[in-house]
Motif scaffolding. Structure first.
Motif, PDB file in Angstrom:
ATOM      1  N   LEU A  63      26.641 -12.457  -6.288  1.00 47.86           N
ATOM      2  CA  LEU A  63      26.141 -13.719  -5.392  1.00 47.86           C
ATOM      3  C   LEU A  63      26.167 -14.575  -6.632  1.00 47.86           C
ATOM      4  O   LEU A  63      26.785 -15.959  -6.484  1.00 47.86           O
ATOM      5  CB  LEU A  63      24.843 -13.662  -4.695  1.00 47.86           C
ATOM      6  N   ARG A  90      28.639  -4.686  -0.005  1.00 48.51           N
ATOM      7  CA  ARG A  90      27.312  -5.781   0.219  1.00 48.51           C
ATOM      8  C   ARG A  90      26.815  -5.161   1.364  1.00 48.51           C
ATOM      9  O   ARG A  90      25.758  -5.156   1.425  1.00 48.51           O
ATOM     10  CB  ARG A  90      26.997  -7.417  -0.103  1.00 48.51           C
ATOM     11  N   GLN A  94      22.092  -3.909  -0.888  1.00 49.95           N
ATOM     12  CA  GLN A  94      21.147  -5.946  -0.165  1.00 49.95           C
ATOM     13  C   GLN A  94      19.808  -6.296  -0.379  1.00 49.95           C
ATOM     14  O   GLN A  94      19.198  -6.169  -1.780  1.00 49.95           O
ATOM     15  CB  GLN A  94      20.308  -5.607   1.565  1.00 49.95           C
ATOM     16  N   ILE A  95      19.809  -7.719  -0.579  1.00 51.85           N
ATOM     17  CA  ILE A  95      19.371  -8.813  -1.495  1.00 51.85           C
ATOM     18  C   ILE A  95      17.382  -8.843  -0.253  1.00 51.85           C
ATOM     19  O   ILE A  95      18.092  -9.550   0.334  1.00 51.85           O
ATOM     20  CB  ILE A  95      19.525  -9.223  -2.275  1.00 51.85           C
TER      21      ILE A  95
HETATM   22  P1  ADP Z   1      25.615 -18.397   3.867  1.00 57.60           P
HETATM   23  O1  ADP Z   1      24.861 -17.172   5.009  1.00 57.60           O
HETATM   24  O2  ADP Z   1      25.732 -19.851   4.430  1.00 57.60           O
HETATM   25  O3  ADP Z   1      26.405 -17.572   3.678  1.00 57.60           O
HETATM   26  P2  ADP Z   1      23.352 -17.563   2.601  1.00 57.60           P
HETATM   27  O4  ADP Z   1      22.558 -18.407   1.686  1.00 57.60           O
HETATM   28  O5  ADP Z   1      22.454 -17.464   3.433  1.00 57.60           O
HETATM   29  O6  ADP Z   1      24.576 -18.995   3.139  1.00 57.60           O
HETATM   30  O7  ADP Z   1      23.626 -16.269   1.262  1.00 57.60           O
HETATM   31  C1  ADP Z   1      24.593 -16.501   0.145  1.00 57.60           C
HETATM   32  C2  ADP Z   1      25.322 -15.198   0.225  1.00 57.60           C
HETATM   33  O8  ADP Z   1      24.298 -14.755   0.122  1.00 57.60           O
HETATM   34  C3  ADP Z   1      26.315 -15.284   1.448  1.00 57.60           C
HETATM   35  O9  ADP Z   1      27.232 -14.706   0.816  1.00 57.60           O
HETATM   36  C4  ADP Z   1      25.308 -14.300   2.199  1.00 57.60           C
HETATM   37  O10 ADP Z   1      26.545 -13.110   2.137  1.00 57.60           O
HETATM   38  C5  ADP Z   1      24.579 -13.437   1.121  1.00 57.60           C
HETATM   39  N1  ADP Z   1      23.637 -13.138   1.556  1.00 57.60           N
HETATM   40  C6  ADP Z   1      22.122 -13.503   2.163  1.00 57.60           C
HETATM   41  N2  ADP Z   1      22.077 -12.827   2.990  1.00 57.60           N
HETATM   42  C7  ADP Z   1      21.751 -11.200   1.918  1.00 57.60           C
HETATM   43  C8  ADP Z   1      20.889 -10.573   1.911  1.00 57.60           C
HETATM   44  N3  ADP Z   1      19.143 -10.325   2.711  1.00 57.60           N
HETATM   45  N4  ADP Z   1      21.440  -9.206   1.004  1.00 57.60           N
HETATM   46  C9  ADP Z   1      22.905  -9.180   0.659  1.00 57.60           C
HETATM   47  N5  ADP Z   1      23.466 -10.579   0.837  1.00 57.60           N
HETATM   48  C10 ADP Z   1      23.017 -11.075   1.253  1.00 57.60           C
END
Ligand code: ADP
Ligand code: ADP
Length: 245
Positions: A63, A90, A94-95
């Motif tokens: 990220l 991913r 997950q985060i």
């Molecule tokens: P967006 O959904 O507009 O891409 P986010 O801030 O929600 O913006 O997420 C930024 C990045 O983090 C994206 O690439 C998204 O796929 C990833 N992401 C969001 N939530 C999670 C999660 N729970 N686990 C893994 N990746 C995540």
């Protein structure tokens, strides 16, 4: 038997020294750290605010793009993947963020929020996704009726359950929990931690658990890495943790 192996990870953020001073300066947020995480364990990453924990967690998923280093996950170095392959990767990693509110789209119902990762990754048809969402709600202790509500209609602890459910939607192997309980009342903290432990047993999850406070992690972590100024200064096993005052 390790699931994740981090080798010489670095993340330097460029800092602006001013318009006329053209010398480039860097904050060494993560400064050459290495560790490995075994399958099924909970690996703690602790240290005071600003020591580089979040940067580490986000760099593992790319990220944030690391400056240097390797991140081996199940036998491949994922820092070498194209961004498209990384997005696919991913599914497995997950985060969960400290404040799920900031990452839960306020315009979407919980139903939609939990469905989103499956839609993005093309997992299942509409009917299968609906069934999966109901299972997820059940697993994290969220009433089915609540699936039609919006994030702001939940307490902090319930929102964290939603954040965890979303992270589980694609059946990952590794969950990076970045201060998942730090914003919650102490009584709620233990509920969320108990839930995470139950889920770990049920699904064989591996956790990286980030916290600024050793007291939060010492009961759930098998090992803890202590960070200081971007470096890991110590990795301690569970037995040692309990000895400390
Ligand atoms: P967006 O959904 O507009 O891409 P986010 O801030 O929600 O913006 O997420 C930024 C990045 O983090 C994206 O690439 C998204 O796929 C990833 N992401 C969001 N939530 C999670 C999660 N729970 N686990 C893994 N990746 C995540
Ligand atoms: P922690 O999670 O342990 O609080 P962080 O990883 O957030 O630490 O931050 C580590 C260091 O990197 C801090 O000095 C922080 O100010 C700096 N930092 C974090 N994000 C950025 C950024 N986007 N740009 C510049 N510096 C950053």
């Amino acid at each position: 038997d390790s699931l994740l192996e981090v080798r010489n990870l670095k993340k330097y953020y460029p800092v602006n020294k001013g318009f006329f001073n053209k010398t480039q300066a860097y904050i060494k947020a993560v400064d050459d750290i290495s560790f490995s995480v075994r399958k099924g364990e909970t690996f703690g990453l602790v240290g005071e605010s600003g020591c580089g924990k979040s940067t580490t967690g986000r760099s593992l998923l790319r990220l944030i793009e690391p400056t240097a280093g390797e991140v081996w996950f199940e036998g491949r170095d994922i820092t070498k993947l194209s961004m498209e392959d990384m997005r696919r990767q991913r599914r497995e990693m997950q985060i969960v963020f400290q404040d799920p509110f900031s990452s839960l789209d306020p315009r979407n119902t919980v139903q939609r929020i939990l469905e989103e990762p499956m839609i993005v990754h093309g997992a299942g048809n509409a009917k299968e996704r609906r069934a999966a969402v109901e299972r997820l709600a059940d697993v994290v202790g969220l009433a089915k009726a609540h699936l039609q509500r919006y994030p702001h209609q939940f307490s902090g602890g319930q929102r964290q359950r939603i954040g965890i459910a979303r992270a589980l939607a694609l059946q990952p192997k590794l969950i990076i929990a970045d201060e998942p309980v730090s914003a919650l009342d102490v009584s709620i903290q233990s509920q969320v931690i108990n839930l995470m432990q139950d889920l770990q047993k049920e699904f064989g999850l591996t956790y990286i658990f980030i916290a600024h406070d050793l007291s939060v992690v010492k009961h759930i972590c098998d090992r803890v890495a202590v960070m200081y100024l971007g470096r890991i200064v110590e990795i301690t096993g569970k037995n040692k943790l309990y000895d400390q005052p």
